[in-house]
Design an enzyme around this catalytic site. Structure first.
Site, PDB file in Angstrom:
ATOM      1  N   CYS A   2       0.842  -1.186   0.000  1.00  9.39           N
ATOM      2  CA  CYS A   2       0.000   0.000   0.000  1.00  9.39           C
ATOM      3  C   CYS A   2       0.880   1.240   0.000  1.00  9.39           C
ATOM      4  O   CYS A   2       2.100   1.146   0.040  1.00  9.39           O
ATOM      5  CB  CYS A   2      -0.904  -0.012   1.228  1.00  9.39           C
ATOM      6  SG  CYS A   2      -1.723  -1.583   1.527  1.00  9.39           S
ATOM      7  N   ARG A  27       2.231   1.271  -7.073  1.00  7.16           N
ATOM      8  CA  ARG A  27       2.450   0.220  -6.083  1.00  7.16           C
ATOM      9  C   ARG A  27       1.311  -0.793  -6.064  1.00  7.16           C
ATOM     10  O   ARG A  27       1.453  -1.885  -5.537  1.00  7.16           O
ATOM     11  CB  ARG A  27       2.615   0.828  -4.682  1.00  7.16           C
ATOM     12  CG  ARG A  27       3.859   1.668  -4.525  1.00  7.16           C
ATOM     13  CD  ARG A  27       3.876   2.389  -3.198  1.00  7.16           C
ATOM     14  NE  ARG A  27       4.023   1.472  -2.078  1.00  7.16           N
ATOM     15  CZ  ARG A  27       5.189   1.151  -1.532  1.00  7.16           C
ATOM     16  NH1 ARG A  27       6.295   1.655  -2.012  1.00  7.16           N
ATOM     17  NH2 ARG A  27       5.251   0.332  -0.503  1.00  7.16           N
ATOM     18  N   TRP A  75      -4.273  -1.863  -0.543  1.00  8.51           N
ATOM     19  CA  TRP A  75      -4.342  -3.108  -1.304  1.00  8.51           C
ATOM     20  C   TRP A  75      -4.920  -4.154  -0.370  1.00  8.51           C
ATOM     21  O   TRP A  75      -4.332  -4.460   0.660  1.00  8.51           O
ATOM     22  CB  TRP A  75      -2.950  -3.500  -1.790  1.00  8.51           C
ATOM     23  CG  TRP A  75      -2.922  -4.604  -2.804  1.00  8.51           C
ATOM     24  CD1 TRP A  75      -3.075  -4.482  -4.155  1.00  8.51           C
ATOM     25  CD2 TRP A  75      -2.677  -5.990  -2.552  1.00  8.51           C
ATOM     26  NE1 TRP A  75      -2.943  -5.711  -4.755  1.00  8.51           N
ATOM     27  CE2 TRP A  75      -2.698  -6.656  -3.798  1.00  8.51           C
ATOM     28  CE3 TRP A  75      -2.446  -6.739  -1.395  1.00  8.51           C
ATOM     29  CZ2 TRP A  75      -2.501  -8.024  -3.910  1.00  8.51           C
ATOM     30  CZ3 TRP A  75      -2.251  -8.106  -1.506  1.00  8.51           C
ATOM     31  CH2 TRP A  75      -2.275  -8.724  -2.768  1.00  8.51           C
ATOM     32  N   ASN A 101       0.423   0.233   6.594  1.00  5.82           N
ATOM     33  CA  ASN A 101       0.883  -0.787   5.647  1.00  5.82           C
ATOM     34  C   ASN A 101       1.352  -1.988   6.449  1.00  5.82           C
ATOM     35  O   ASN A 101       2.017  -1.829   7.481  1.00  5.82           O
ATOM     36  CB  ASN A 101       2.055  -0.282   4.795  1.00  5.82           C
ATOM     37  CG  ASN A 101       1.629   0.763   3.797  1.00  5.82           C
ATOM     38  OD1 ASN A 101       0.447   1.037   3.628  1.00  5.82           O
ATOM     39  ND2 ASN A 101       2.611   1.363   3.135  1.00  5.82           N
ATOM     40  N   GLY A 102       1.074  -3.193   5.975  1.00  3.47           N
ATOM     41  CA  GLY A 102       1.510  -4.391   6.667  1.00  3.47           C
ATOM     42  C   GLY A 102       0.331  -5.249   7.076  1.00  3.47           C
ATOM     43  O   GLY A 102      -0.811  -5.022   6.668  1.00  3.47           O
ATOM     44  N   GLU A 482      11.800 -15.923 -16.718  1.00  2.00           N
ATOM     45  CA  GLU A 482      11.466 -14.510 -16.592  1.00  2.00           C
ATOM     46  C   GLU A 482      10.500 -14.070 -17.686  1.00  2.00           C
ATOM     47  O   GLU A 482       9.560 -13.309 -17.426  1.00  2.00           O
ATOM     48  CB  GLU A 482      12.739 -13.665 -16.619  1.00  2.00           C
ATOM     49  CG  GLU A 482      12.517 -12.165 -16.648  1.00  2.00           C
ATOM     50  CD  GLU A 482      11.775 -11.616 -15.437  1.00  2.00           C
ATOM     51  OE1 GLU A 482      11.358 -10.451 -15.497  1.00  2.00           O
ATOM     52  OE2 GLU A 482      11.585 -12.350 -14.439  1.00  2.00           O
ATOM     53  N   LYS A 486       6.797 -12.419 -17.208  1.00  2.00           N
ATOM     54  CA  LYS A 486       6.417 -11.129 -17.792  1.00  2.00           C
ATOM     55  C   LYS A 486       5.080 -11.237 -18.522  1.00  2.00           C
ATOM     56  O   LYS A 486       4.210 -10.380 -18.379  1.00  2.00           O
ATOM     57  CB  LYS A 486       7.495 -10.642 -18.773  1.00  2.00           C
ATOM     58  CG  LYS A 486       8.714 -10.061 -18.120  1.00  2.00           C
ATOM     59  CD  LYS A 486       8.405  -8.737 -17.475  1.00  2.00           C
ATOM     60  CE  LYS A 486       9.366  -8.453 -16.342  1.00  2.00           C
ATOM     61  NZ  LYS A 486       9.170  -9.251 -15.143  1.00  2.00           N
ATOM     62  N   GLU A 489       2.204 -11.655 -15.982  1.00  2.00           N
ATOM     63  CA  GLU A 489       1.953 -10.461 -15.176  1.00  2.00           C
ATOM     64  C   GLU A 489       1.160  -9.409 -15.934  1.00  2.00           C
ATOM     65  O   GLU A 489       0.231  -8.802 -15.398  1.00  2.00           O
ATOM     66  CB  GLU A 489       3.284  -9.835 -14.735  1.00  2.00           C
ATOM     67  CG  GLU A 489       4.024 -10.590 -13.660  1.00  2.00           C
ATOM     68  CD  GLU A 489       5.337  -9.921 -13.331  1.00  2.00           C
ATOM     69  OE1 GLU A 489       5.635  -9.769 -12.143  1.00  2.00           O
ATOM     70  OE2 GLU A 489       6.083  -9.565 -14.261  1.00  2.00           O
ATOM     71  N   HIS A 505      10.106 -35.520 -20.932  1.00  2.00           N
ATOM     72  CA  HIS A 505       9.751 -36.105 -19.652  1.00  2.00           C
ATOM     73  C   HIS A 505       8.393 -35.619 -19.160  1.00  2.00           C
ATOM     74  O   HIS A 505       8.120 -35.626 -17.956  1.00  2.00           O
ATOM     75  CB  HIS A 505      10.832 -35.793 -18.610  1.00  2.00           C
ATOM     76  CG  HIS A 505      12.168 -36.378 -18.949  1.00  2.00           C
ATOM     77  ND1 HIS A 505      12.443 -37.722 -18.851  1.00  2.00           N
ATOM     78  CD2 HIS A 505      13.297 -35.790 -19.429  1.00  2.00           C
ATOM     79  CE1 HIS A 505      13.684 -37.949 -19.240  1.00  2.00           C
ATOM     80  NE2 HIS A 505      14.228 -36.791 -19.594  1.00  2.00           N
ATOM     81  N   LYS A 600       3.803  -3.258  -6.755  1.00  2.00           N
ATOM     82  CA  LYS A 600       5.220  -3.129  -7.087  1.00  2.00           C
ATOM     83  C   LYS A 600       6.119  -3.620  -5.966  1.00  2.00           C
ATOM     84  O   LYS A 600       7.022  -4.414  -6.174  1.00  2.00           O
ATOM     85  CB  LYS A 600       5.536  -1.662  -7.400  1.00  2.00           C
ATOM     86  CG  LYS A 600       6.982  -1.398  -7.783  1.00  2.00           C
ATOM     87  CD  LYS A 600       7.334  -2.069  -9.092  1.00  2.00           C
ATOM     88  CE  LYS A 600       8.726  -1.713  -9.574  1.00  2.00           C
ATOM     89  NZ  LYS A 600       9.089  -2.502 -10.753  1.00  2.00           N
TER      90      LYS A 600
END
Length: 605
Positions: A2, A27, A75, A101-102, A482, A486, A489, A505, A600
């Protein structure tokens, strides 16, 4: 995850806070709120709204004046997005307002106790518990009220508190979630991220875990939750406010992809030592004797940082001949790992505040391990906790999806691998070869980005896929991981990455014309092995997009990437796949800079 913004001074506070919230939108959040007060007009005035900051701004009345205030973008963790669950949270007597936040781990237990005492809750959040604890404290000073409350909670927090009876101050506290003070001329700021501050001041103080602060218009002081005064000297932030502008691009992601050549030049600048074919990394705090005593390297990160660590581990093994591997920090800290005194641990985080990584660092330090940090944000928690490290100098990265910071982190690992290699057994000739390769990177990145139109056309062809498979072998596998992340996301297309050597396999069962495969095919000693994998896919009528140094006959399309040294090729091969993810998302009309459900800086578990 947040965002917190606060201000105390003489200016009209609401516009400042709303501007700060807008700078923290990257964020990730689902609701926002603001509360203001003033010594001249006591009492707290609050507005909250589900949705974007613009929805909050539309609800703020014209006569919403004050010179002190706190604001928040939330958030959702406890309770769905709603006006009621949005921060700030205010006590029943409307004297205390808190942004947080948290996550408060014992919130349910505290809530039951408060309800048994007759407290009526207005939201489903854990934060409201903290608001009532502060309001019910019998301490005379606001600082003591907050101190008593935070001693009762378990979990993580970054908080800012206003009290109607103390309109001349904001009290803040930190434990596991970032809190940054901004020092101005007869005005003070607080935020969870320096992005909200740089328009107004570049003098900042970052609180440590277990630390609190009182902000007044002309002064601030810091102290522990036990009440002991601490010494906090402001530092100067290097980043300019203009770094957070889009600079003519449609999105921050597009801007940051195209900043990579300059960003890589920054991470290299001043660090190359041609005389000894090595690099200067003074921030490591690791002398040659200590470097030679390292028997193993363990790299810890989450998401993109973990993938950068995978590439880094391979480079360290190849160039320094030290056994190295990467592991998700979120898994490492829960599996009771054996901490070896001969192992060098490296924590990777763009923000330097990623909670899982920070918690792993703290546990390693508690057990006596040597820990280095590879981070982007100077003065961040991981940078301060680690024994030394490397700043990657990518500059501010605003888009939730990381691009330039990932690239700069891999380059930072190349520098570390070269440094360790030359300290040990890497020859002058090979050191010079790697340095020459590093110097070619910015120009080669520019060359890759000139292919944007070609990649855009490919993205539009693949945008209708319901799923995609990414494969690579050895150096190519972390690139595939990666690239898969991407695409997931930013486009919301399901994607999976697999080692090319593992196709037979199990994953070959998935191959069909409807499942495109993106294959990483570097021109190295495994080229023929990778081509054999393409043969296997083509024999089953799979569509193939190759990323390679030369045209691949079995692929339907090939994106050509300039050749560098074998060890450095992974740094370049992921860049066109950033563009592929971007243009796929654009073709699908996604919210590119703020993907759904993501944030973020992940400062909670």
């Amino acid at each position: 995850m947040c965002g917190i913004v606060g201000y105390i001074g003489k200016r009209d506070v609401a516009p400042l806070l709303l501007e700060g919230l807008q700078r923290l939108e990257y964020r990730g959040y689902d609701s926002a709120g603001i509360v203001v007060t003033s010594p001249k007009t006591p009492g707290l005035k609050m507005v909250k709204a589900k949705g974007r900051v613009r929805d909050l701004e539309a609800k703020v009345p014209a006569r919403f004046k004050g010179t002190t205030g706190i604001a928040h973008t939330r958030w959702a963790t406890h309770g769905a997005p709603s006006d009621e669950n949005a921060h700030p949270h205010m006590s029943a007597d409307q004297k205390v307002a808190v942004v947080h936040n948290g996550i408060i781990d014992n919130a349910a237990e505290l809530r039951r106790k408060l309800e048994a005492d007759g407290v009526a809750f207005l939201s489903e959040t854990d934060t409201e518990v903290l608001t009532h604890l502060i309001a019910r404290s019998t301490a005379e000073k606001l600082e003591d009220k907050v101190r008593q409350a935070v001693r009762l909670i378990e979990g993580t927090y970054g908080i800012a508190v206003l009290h109607a009876d103390f309109p001349d101050r904001i009290v803040v506290a930190r434990n596991g979630s970032p809190v940054v003070l901004g020092i101005g001329e007869k005005e003070m700021f607080v935020a969870s991220d320096i992005a909200a501050l740089v328009m107004h001041t570049r003098q900042i103080v970052t609180l440590d875990d277990g630390e609190m602060a009182t902000l007044k218009a002309d002064d601030f002081r810091t102290y522990t939750t036990e009440g002991t005064r601490t010494t906090a000297e402001p530092t100067t932030v290097e980043w300019e406010a203009e770094s957070y502008d889009m600079g003519g691009h449609d999105t921050y992601m597009h801007k940051e992809i195209f900043e990579q050549a300059d960003a890589v030049d920054r991470v290299l600048r001043g660090r190359i030592d041609d005389r000894f074919s090595t690099v200067h990394l003074g921030g490591l705090n690791l002398d040659a004797r200590e470097a030679r005593q390292i028997r193993r390297v363990k790299i810890l990160g989450c998401g993109t940082s973990y993938h950068a660590g995978m590439i880094g581990a391979q480079m360290i093994e190849e160039l320094a001949r030290i056994p190295a591997d990467a592991e998700p920090a979120s898994e490492f800290r829960y599996r009771n790992p054996v901490v070896d005194p001969d192992t060098l641990y490296i924590a990777v985080s763009q923000s330097g505040e990623t909670y899982d990584v920070l918690a792993a660092v703290q546990e390693l330090k508690r057990k006596g391990a040597r820990v280095l940090g590879v981070v982007n944000v100077v003065g961040s928690a991981i940078a301060r906790e680690a024994d030394g490290g490397i700043y990657v100098h990518a500059g501010p990265e605003v888009c939730v999806v990381s691009t330039k910071c990932f690239t700069n982190t891999t380059v930072a690992f190349a520098l570390l691998a070269l440094h360790l290699g030359r300290t040990r057994d890497l020859s002058v000739r090979d050191g010079k070869r790697i340095i020459e390769g590093l110097r070619r990177l910015p120009g080669q990145i520019t060359e890759i980005l000139k292919q944007e139109e070609e990649v855009r056309e490919l993205a539009e062809q693949y945008a209708d896929a319901r799923s995609m498979l990414f494969i690579g072998r050895v150096r190519g596998y972390p690139v595939a991981r990666e690239a898969s992340l991407k695409l997931k996301e930013v486009s919301y297309i399901h994607a999976e990455a697999y080692p090319a050597s593992e196709l037979k396999h199990g994953p070959l069962a998935l191959i069909e014309p409807a499942l495109p495969t993106v294959a990483i095919v570097p021109d190295d000693d495994l080229l023929e092995k990778n081509r054999a994998a393409l043969e296997e896919i083509k024999a089953r009528e799979g569509r193939i997009l190759a990323v390679a140094h030369q045209h691949q006959e079995k692929a339907d399309q090939t994106i050509i990437v300039p050749k560098n040294e074998d060890e450095l090729d992974p740094i370049l091969m992921g860049i066109p796949l950033q563009l592929l993810a971007y243009h796929t998302a654009k073709a699908l009309g996604r919210d590119i800079d703020k993907p759904r459900n993501l944030a973020k800086s992940v400062t909670v578990e």
